[in-house]
Each structure stands twice: as C-alpha cells, then as structure tokens.
Design an enzyme around this catalytic site. Sequence first.
Site: not given
Length: 379
Positions: A140, A160, A171, A249, A374, A379
């Site tokens: 992702t 992942k 996750t 991230e 995040n 969006t």
Amino acid sequence: MEITDIGGVLCNGIKEGKYGLGLVRVRGSIAGVFTQNKIRAAPVIVCEENIRDGVVEGVIVNSGNANAYTGEQGMRDAREMCRIAANLLGCEERRVAVASTGVIGRKLDMEWIRKKAPEVYSGLGNSVENAERFGRAIVTTDRFVKKAYSEKARIAAVAKGAGMIAPNMATMLCFAFTSAKFDSGELYDMLRRAADKTFNRLTVDGDTSTNDTVLLISTGKERVERDVFEEELCSVFYSIAKQMARDGEGATKVFEVRVDGARNDEDANLIARAVASSLLVKTAIFGCDPNWGRIIAAAGYSGADVDERITLSLSDGRDEVFLIDSGRPLGNEERARVLMEKAEELVIRLRLEKGNGKGFAIGCDLTYDYVKLNAEYTT
C-alpha cells in the site's frame, strides 16, 4: 532467493493504481498468526477458519481495501474471494487463505476482483518476475517490498508493512514459504515464537491494524532440523521487521532499544517497547536530539520495576556514546548529537541493576512526512 525458489510455489499479481490483487498456488501445511486488535477484518476471520485444519492449496490477497468494519457484506466478500481463487485453482474453497490490506470501512470492489482474478491466474509462474509482481500487488504505502530468505533452512518470505505498526504484530502482511517438512502444529509453534521475538517487537506509530496476518506454508519436500529451522525463521522475520522499520511511513532512521539487567525478560521488553513507542523519543531521533530524559521517562512509565540506577548509551554499531552511568549524567550530549546525525541506524542501550532480564524492540523516527502521508491517505 524469491518465494518462487521454493519448490511448488507459483504466484502472480497485478497492480492498478492503489489497488492490487495477488494469487499463490501452493499445496502444503499452513499455520498463521493474526492481529490482536479486537476489531478484526473479515479476511482475518475467514482465513483463520479456512486454515484451521492446517491444509492449504492457494492464497489470495488484495491491497488498497482492508475489508474491515464492513459487516456481513465484508464476510461474504472475503468468502467470495476464496471461492474465486478455488474455482481458478481447482480446489475446495476452504483450502484457500485470504488476506486484505488498505483503507478500513469501505466495501470491496468485487467486480474488479472478479474481473482481474482470471488475468492474475493465467500468469501464474515461478519466475523472479512472478515473485516481484506478487510483491507489488500486496503493498500500500510501502516504498519497497520486504523480502528475506534462508538458504540454510529453505525459507523465503515476502511482506508489506510501513504504517499502523505496533505490537502485537505490526499493518502487516507476511507470507513465508518453506520446502522444509513440518506439519501444521509444528509450524504454528515455531511461527508463534518467531513472530513474538520479531514482529511483536516492532513499532512504527503505536497503531495496531485490524488486518495483521502472517502465514507460514510448508510444501514438505525437504528435511531440516527443527532447531535450525526455527532459528533461521527468526532471522528471516527479524530482517523483515527491520525493513518495515526502515520503510516506516516517512522514516529516515531505524533504531533498536536493547535492555539488559532488568528484573526479568518481561520487564526488559516492557521498557524496550515503551521507549521504542514513545512519540517524544521518535521525534528526538528524527531531530538528532540526544534528549535522554525522554528515554528515561519512557522507561519509568513502562510498568517495569525501574529505579534511577540506569546506564544509557547510543551506538551506531561502530561507536558508542555513554550518556548516563548508573544514574549519573555524563554530559556527552554533543558527542551523541554528532553520532546521531551520521547514523542511519541507532541502538539505544539501557542497562539496569535489577537482575538478568533482557529484551529489545525495533522502531523508527517520526517525521513530517509521516503526518503528510497519513493526512492524505484516503484522498
């Protein structure tokens, strides 16, 4: 070494924008460990049901949509994914493991999955390109696919995971394949211990996903000593956990917290996890700020038996700077700052004077990019 180097593993995948679909044909024994979040995604529930008897013939995975918090429709969709894979692979629906990752609370686009699954199936193979396509299909927000292997134990894993990562598990989706011969009960025992020693020590942002899934599948073609296998499985998972931290991230630095001298191992791990999870510690690492008070504070609220007799150091694997010696600040902050600025990986070491307990945790810094990624995720 790719997952397709394990005899009997065929795979393929497709990625279109944010959405991906991966498929694996593999016959063997299976074990899994799953999220500890009380809100469990539909594919987690269905996957647990399907692998209960320890036999698998296929795996289907989608990315971009978690199929979590989707009610009865989500359960029907997860089961339909298994049915689609089973029809293509020529096996029973209950022999298919299923996993999903992505945005929570949105219905799966089953029309897209129905349309793309035959396309993915038609390209099944055991080439490096097949393994790479499967890896790309399951990610992702990841910057790269996580992979690790052990030639010695004939294990290859693909995973992942970049955000919403915290004990227990992170996750994350991880699919490990081996040609070593073990039954599902043996696989589960080794998988549970290996996950606890690696993935359950990893924290990126303190959030625990609804979809965490780690599957270990054996095609049963070779003999490997159990002790050797478990040690190598831990090494493979440790490598993937470190890669996840590196790909946290927006992350720029990976760090480990190593604790010894605690009253027991449980206390040591409580301290390590508290420090690795602390947002103040994470932001200090990002800013190359040797603010050791944040580390000490996290140790203090960890719930472990702690007093001021702590020795604290920072290391980049070559040089080590001591900041506190048995409760006495040493004034080495500037040396520590220089070390932090140069390092891509750090070790925070805390030595207590309580006993022989040891523990560790893995984390990454918290950056401006984490907030940006995040804030814009859906969006």
